[in-house]
Write a protein that holds these residues in place. Sequence first.
Motif, short mmCIF file in Angstrom:
data_model
loop_
_atom_site.label_atom_id
_atom_site.label_comp_id
_atom_site.label_asym_id
_atom_site.label_seq_id
_atom_site.Cartn_x
_atom_site.Cartn_y
_atom_site.Cartn_z
N GLN A 209 20.65 26.97 93.78
CA GLN A 209 21.34 25.94 94.56
C GLN A 209 20.65 25.67 95.89
O GLN A 209 19.98 26.52 96.45
CB GLN A 209 22.81 26.31 94.76
CG GLN A 209 23.08 27.51 95.63
CD GLN A 209 24.56 27.88 95.62
OE1 GLN A 209 25.39 27.23 95.00
NE2 GLN A 209 24.90 28.95 96.32
N VAL A 259 29.87 25.52 98.40
CA VAL A 259 30.44 26.60 99.20
C VAL A 259 30.04 26.39 100.66
O VAL A 259 28.96 25.87 100.95
CB VAL A 259 29.99 28.01 98.73
CG1 VAL A 259 30.65 28.36 97.41
CG2 VAL A 259 28.48 28.09 98.62
N ALA A 260 30.94 26.76 101.57
CA ALA A 260 30.70 26.63 103.01
C ALA A 260 31.13 27.92 103.69
O ALA A 260 32.18 28.46 103.38
CB ALA A 260 31.47 25.45 103.57
N ASP A 284 26.79 27.48 106.89
CA ASP A 284 25.96 27.71 105.71
C ASP A 284 26.60 26.91 104.57
O ASP A 284 27.69 27.25 104.11
CB ASP A 284 25.93 29.21 105.41
CG ASP A 284 25.23 29.57 104.11
OD1 ASP A 284 25.42 28.87 103.10
OD2 ASP A 284 24.50 30.59 104.09
N ARG A 286 26.07 25.32 100.63
CA ARG A 286 25.22 25.42 99.43
C ARG A 286 25.83 24.67 98.26
O ARG A 286 27.05 24.59 98.12
CB ARG A 286 25.05 26.90 99.04
CG ARG A 286 24.63 27.76 100.20
CD ARG A 286 24.12 29.11 99.78
NE ARG A 286 24.03 30.00 100.94
CZ ARG A 286 23.31 31.11 100.96
NH1 ARG A 286 22.60 31.47 99.90
NH2 ARG A 286 23.29 31.87 102.04
#
Lengths: 408, 408
Positions: A209, A259-260, A284, A286
């Motif tokens: 990812q 996702v965070a 972050d 992804r």
Amino acid sequence: MLSIDAARFLGRLAALAEIGRDGQGRRTRLAASDADRAGRDLVTGWMREAGLDVRVDRIGNLIGLWDPSGTGSGPVMMGSHIDTVIDAGAYDGCTGVLAGLAVIEALRAAGDVPTRPLALAAFTNEEGVRYAPDMLGSLVYAGGLSVEAALATVGTDGTVLGEELARIGYAGSEAPGTLRPHAYLELHVEQGPVLEREGVAIGAVEDLQGISWQEVTIEGAANHAGTTPMDLRRDAGVAAALLVAWLRERAGAGNGRSVATVGRLRLEPDAINVIPARAVLTIDLRDPDAGRLAAFEADLRQRLDGLARRENVTVTVRRLARFDPVTFDSGIVRRIEAAARARGLSVRRMTSGAGHDAQMMARLCPAAMIFVPSIGGISHSPAERTADADLVAGAAVMLDVVRDLCGT
Amino acid sequence: MLSIDAARFLGRLAALAEIGRDGQGRRTRLAASDADRAGRDLVTGWMREAGLDVRVDRIGNLIGLWDPSGTGSGPVMMGSHIDTVIDAGAYDGCTGVLAGLAVIEALRAAGDVPTRPLALAAFTNEEGVRYAPDMLGSLVYAGGLSVEAALATVGTDGTVLGEELARIGYAGSEAPGTLRPHAYLELHVEQGPVLEREGVAIGAVEDLQGISWQEVTIEGAANHAGTTPMDLRRDAGVAAALLVAWLRERAGAGNGRSVATVGRLRLEPDAINVIPARAVLTIDLRDPDAGRLAAFEADLRQRLDGLARRENVTVTVRRLARFDPVTFDSGIVRRIEAAARARGLSVRRMTSGAGHDAQMMARLCPAAMIFVPSIGGISHSPAERTADADLVAGAAVMLDVVRDLCGT
């Protein structure tokens, strides 16, 4: 069918895991730290014992070469990293490096004389905890970042990577990427729940990812916690909290693939009775799909503009790292599946949720990854574990694929 | 009508403001630090020049006594503090201490021989940034906390207050509270917007809002930021963010008298690609009404229970400090109003939004406070300012009230 020396492989993994306890007893081998030096010294010694020609490049990547037929042609490279996060597990990265070493030793022990050289790499600063971006060593190796820029990177602790590498004695002279691989293979623990949940032994990783790292700084106004009415506040901490809450909601709202994470958040002046004037946090993001990742980033920019208006704060964003999703070499992925089946191991194709050195090496040569199950999907934690049998099975599959690729 | 030496008063305020620049050039005189020592040395020297008998009690409170008639009866005490927050303004606390000194000097200069002694106090750790609770020195002076417990207080930096006081040479031998005042007066900058907004010169402070300080620790699970699905996370940072957002909403929802502040928030392990396993934050709740403050605390407890359930985290709460609202002595408040009017100054009764040493001294004797305007209502910031004329007017009003109280 060849096999690796399981006892030696697992013994080294356990020995390396003991290197780098910090003041609080946590396993912490941050890139280019004294603990990293101790780990590098140990691994370099093992590489030499295995008869490898060990060189260190300018960004500190450790490369061990075995070229029995002296062809000097592009090697089949295996690798990963030995730096860790703070309070880390024992398997992340180290598994791939030590399995690669076990594979080379197995071929030597069998008297194999591969027509292609074999190489083993331990890349610098894969975790990115101390220096951004993560996967820095392999990024430089693949030509994605200049050595000069990388060496000048300032760490979260204010240190400069180049100075720290020199200090610990791992600032080499060779230009990164000098050794251009024919193919690259990386064995890694999954760091996720999929393989264990499905009872599958081997993951043939076909893609990875995309990752977006940003640092957000929110500036409000310090003021007295008792005398400033709520509606007159410019509270940077409240603005940061609203952002964190939104990120969780936005990531969860997707199809579950985005996702965070906000892993770092600092308030200033950091006093109990003073309204925060400043908040600095990392984001972050992804997603395995490039379009979805870009859409999330666009939504975030919009959200930050609205937040600045509504909370009467100023927001500045610094990009720390960004990597698009990566598709690995389908030929190698098929070889991984075949090798697993030949050994009677269950196997499935999968996406890597984490960033890995393999995604950088994929810019240079055909590359792919082999995953083994993570118990409970836990990683980046001392509770990280993979069963010995799974570790050995993964190394055995890598052995077969490497043998296949280097043509013995 | 007597007057104070304005030039000397303002000059000392400016000189004290220069003491204690930290590494980043910020004015930071945290309690019992080297900077605090430097400030104490300066103020002690001025007290001695003014002919005061200066003593230090066991908790480090500086007390200067002037007893011209040698009655040894309960003194009329003026005081405040000289410790600061991080990156502080020049007026908070120091104004009251130096104005008190100016008042005593004015009486001496006028040849007044008050029948009651006069005392001036600079109390230890009023801000509470380094050691909790705030107003610690006056709390101990008033008998609200034992000297032993106070000296054993561990600071945010891991230091022990008693050891730090001894280190800087301000651990005295006298039992706190030995000198029991006849009355206590404190001049302070408002630290809020009311007086400036209404164009009023003097605030006669009739009550003070209650304060509740708590430290909340949220424990989740560290995990990989890329491979852990959103719905499987136990993110302590997200839980903390939801709490901060709720506090702001709950405080704003009231009649505007409740305020809530999260000034400190720390995440662990504090890495960009690791889900926070732990969040530690402070909560500062204030309200002038005891019932409303208790209701807010009760709602908070409920909210924390729900948060723990919904976010699958564990929450522990540590009470750092709690003070009920205080009502000051109506007789002294009336004297303040009368003195202001006699000098042609506009005056209004008001509530203090901040905690002050006066609220502790009110347990021992009749007490009240005099407020002067804060420009823009700004405090706990280098931008904190009060006009010279307002500072001098406030000191003059205190002079008249003290004269009145000590019967010259």
